[in-house]
Write an enzyme that holds these catalytic residues in place. Structure first.
Site, short mmCIF file in Angstrom:
data_model
loop_
_atom_site.label_atom_id
_atom_site.label_comp_id
_atom_site.label_asym_id
_atom_site.label_seq_id
_atom_site.Cartn_x
_atom_site.Cartn_y
_atom_site.Cartn_z
N GLY A 154 1.11 -0.71 0.02
CA GLY A 154 -0.20 0.01 -0.17
C GLY A 154 1.00 1.60 0.25
O GLY A 154 2.03 0.73 0.09
N CYS B 266 5.51 -6.07 1.98
CA CYS B 266 5.96 -4.33 1.96
C CYS B 266 5.27 -4.13 2.58
O CYS B 266 5.26 -4.18 3.87
CB CYS B 266 5.17 -3.69 0.95
SG CYS B 266 6.39 -2.69 -0.38
N TYR B 267 4.24 -3.38 2.26
CA TYR B 267 2.86 -2.30 3.52
C TYR B 267 2.65 -3.68 4.79
O TYR B 267 2.70 -3.51 6.26
CB TYR B 267 2.46 -1.88 3.04
CG TYR B 267 1.34 -0.99 4.47
CD1 TYR B 267 2.23 0.39 4.40
CD2 TYR B 267 0.42 -1.88 4.93
CE1 TYR B 267 1.12 1.04 5.35
CE2 TYR B 267 -0.56 -0.53 5.42
CZ TYR B 267 0.21 0.62 5.92
OH TYR B 267 -0.63 1.24 6.64
N HIS C 63 8.28 -7.85 -3.46
CA HIS C 63 6.19 -8.24 -4.21
C HIS C 63 7.08 -9.40 -5.08
O HIS C 63 6.99 -9.42 -6.08
CB HIS C 63 6.18 -7.19 -5.35
CG HIS C 63 5.47 -5.63 -4.23
ND1 HIS C 63 4.63 -5.92 -3.65
CD2 HIS C 63 6.32 -4.51 -4.54
CE1 HIS C 63 4.03 -4.82 -2.94
NE2 HIS C 63 5.01 -4.06 -3.24
N GLU D 213 4.11 -10.87 -5.48
CA GLU D 213 3.13 -11.13 -7.43
C GLU D 213 3.08 -10.50 -8.16
O GLU D 213 2.98 -11.13 -9.78
CB GLU D 213 1.91 -10.38 -6.32
CG GLU D 213 2.59 -9.03 -6.60
CD GLU D 213 2.46 -8.81 -5.43
OE1 GLU D 213 3.64 -9.44 -4.55
OE2 GLU D 213 2.79 -7.38 -5.14
N ASP E 97 -18.79 -10.97 -20.65
CA ASP E 97 -18.96 -11.13 -19.25
C ASP E 97 -20.72 -11.65 -18.86
O ASP E 97 -20.98 -12.10 -18.31
CB ASP E 97 -18.43 -9.14 -17.82
CG ASP E 97 -17.63 -9.29 -18.87
OD1 ASP E 97 -15.86 -10.33 -18.81
OD2 ASP E 97 -16.91 -8.17 -18.67
N LYS F 194 -11.18 -11.27 -16.46
CA LYS F 194 -11.91 -11.46 -17.79
C LYS F 194 -10.53 -12.52 -18.56
O LYS F 194 -11.90 -13.34 -18.34
CB LYS F 194 -10.60 -10.18 -18.94
CG LYS F 194 -11.76 -10.46 -19.67
CD LYS F 194 -12.59 -9.49 -19.66
CE LYS F 194 -13.38 -9.21 -21.08
NZ LYS F 194 -14.41 -8.03 -20.11
#
Ligand code: XMP
Length: 509
Positions: free
Chosen positions: A53, A80-81, A167, A169, A225, A365
């Site tokens: 964040g 991180c945060y 990170h 990810e 969608d 998506k």
């Protein structure tokens, strides 16, 4: 199903954490950071991840969680945060880093038992932080460092609390996947049970339990969608579902008829409503993009309400909201800023008088597309580029008139024809054109012209959250441009948009 909860502190990467975990076959859900303790307990997660964040833990109003989260006997992983928050709340000290660390760094692993099992001693990670942990909380130890961050990773193995400053990810962290796997499978012992098939099965059960004998009205937009939403609901409660497809007048050429045919071929009960004059009337003279979106959202709902009244007894309103719509339209999920009111989320009035059914709300998506394929929807529909609910209305910058709609439709038709002919349609997230409220001087056959300008926008993206402009071949670009100025009456200038997202958005409005 075993799941992991991600508490969102506003990082641009939060949704990436969720998708990386799902790719490992474990269901993960993002919640606001201030999800109550009791809600956390009812959600019964097998692990909690604290996202990154933009805030600093030492700021008074920065987002925090209750310390009690660490006493729930659920493993916690701070990123991180998240790592800084663990340190701050449990008695360590976080300070402003002498040097902001942004970009690649080399990680030196010190402990190969926990998060870093089977990792090489050195590997590349992605850093993005201005604060650092200066003093560890009691009973924690450092498990990895980088040149600029002594505390690049920490753990308290007894209490199952872990944290990393980088990170895992993002793709730039070479061993990111392995680190997440170590946390999920070796530390938390979660067994992978999430897949597209299990999602479909689960979702059908949930829809049946929610809808029971009531009637559902589904709003179709022509996009993947809403089509997948309708197909999923149809599979769950086929007798209860009626779909509605509104011609706003802002569709592309021939699309109203094309989509009605497609839906009927998919065996959906669909009512087509041509409200194009109403929409045009409501938007007469409107220039402000958010106003356009709100007016269109309200009109949509009015039409659905009218149709529902005529049908009688509709209780649920279904729509194809997906995860990026939610994240970008509101701060429902976390402290991220409102960017634009996507028509199927923020653009809707607060009290619409139906219960909402949004089975794809947590999905990206490509996950939606995968579900569509499994439900037997044609590849032509599955791989169609996204098209915003407010349609061409948000691609005509400035006032909308029938003439300006005609121009944009013709331009768009040429663009798509050429893109498909050259076989790049499927490499692109979207290719579309935008009409500007600008006229410029040109010369055509010795005559001076003073006509409109259009922009071509072609982007590559994984989920619409970030995007890169497409490096199109010049000969193709040149062909599209010359076809447009030669064939579309009223256009004498073509521009190519080379803005990434961020800082631009994909649509212009
Ligand atoms: P932006 O312009 O926010 O768009 O970068 C991200 C993606 O979302 C699509 N989009 C919408 N989709 N209703 C939708 O269903 C909307 O109101 C809407 N507005 C934008 C956009 O086309 C892009 O793919």
């Amino acid at each position: 199903m075993e799941k992991i909860i991600i508490l969102d502190f506003g990082s641009q990467y939060t949704q990436l954490i969720a998708r990386k975990i799902r790719e490992l076959g474990v269901y993960s859900e993002i919640h606001r950071y201030d999800l109550s303790l009791s809600k956390i307990k009812t959600e019964n997660p097998r692990a909690i991840i604290l996202s990154g964040g933009p805030s600093s833990v030492w700021e008074k109003d920065s987002p925090k969680i209750s310390k009690e989260v660490f006493n729930l006997e659920i493993p916690v992983f701070g990123i991180c945060y998240g790592l800084q928050l663990i340190s701050h709340l449990l008695g360590g000290k976080v300070v402003k880093a002498k040097k902001r660390e942004y970009g690649f760094a080399e990680l030196f692993v010190k402990d190969f038992d926990g998060l870093f099992k089977d990792l090489p001693e050195k590997s590349q990670v992605w850093m993005s932080h201005g604060d650092e942990v200066y003093e560890l909380p009691d009973e924690f130890k450092i498990t990895a460092s980088t040149e600029n961050s002594r505390v690049a990773a920490i753990e308290n193995r007894k209490k199952y609390i872990y944290g990393v400053q980088f990170h895992p990810e993002v793709v730039h962290t070479q061993q990111g996947k392995k680190i997440l796997q170590n946390f999920i499978f070796n530390i938390c012992h979660i067994s992978p049970s999430w897949s597209i098939e299990s999602f479909i099965e689960d979702s059908i059960k949930k829809i049946r339990n929610t809808v029971k004998q009531e009637k559902v009205l589904c709003a179709l937009s022509g996009g993947v969608d809403s089509t997948v939403t309708a197909m999923l609901i149809n599979k769950a409660v086929d007798k209860s579902l009626i779909s509605i497809f509104v011609n706003t007048g802002f569709l592309r050429k021939g699309e109203f008829e094309y989509f009605l045919d497609t839906f009927r071929n998919l065996k959906l009960k669909v009512i087509g409503v041509d409200a194009s004059r109403k929409f045009l009337e409501a938007l007469r003279g409107i220039v402000n993009p958010e106003k356009k979106r709100k007016i269109i959202g309200k009109l949509f709902i009015d039409i659905f309400k009218d149709s529902a009244k005529n049908m009688g007894g509709i209780k649920f309103f279904a729509q194809g909201t997906t995860y990026p719509d939610v994240i970008e339209s509101s701060s429902v999920k976390g402290p991220s800023a409102v960017i634009k009111s996507h028509h199927n989320v923020g653009g809707l009035p607060k009290n619409i008088g139906f219960k909402l059914l949004e089975p794809l709300k947590e999905l990206f998506k490509d996950e939606v597309r995968e579900i569509g394929r499994k439900l037997g929807i044609d590849e032509e529909i599955i791989s169609r580029h996204p098209f915003p609910g407010p349609g061409l209305a948000v691609r005509i910058v400035g006032k909308i008139t029938p003439e300006r709609l005609r121009i944009l439709r013709e331009v768009d038709e040429i663009l798509l024809e050429e893109i498909k002919k050259s076989n790049i349609y499927n490499n692109l997230w979207q290719a579309f054109s935008v009409l500007l409220p600008v006229r410029s001087v040109g010369v055509m056959g010795d005559q001076r012209t003073y006509q409109q300008a259009v922009v071509l926008r072609m982007v590559e993206s994984i989920d619409g959250m970030t995007a890169n402009w497409y490096r199109i071949d010049y000969p193709l670009l040149s062909k599209i441009s010359s076809r447009i100025v030669n064939e579309v009456k009223g256009v004498n200038r073509v521009l190519y948009d080379i803005t990434t997202k961020p800082p631009g958005t994909i649509e212009w409005e």
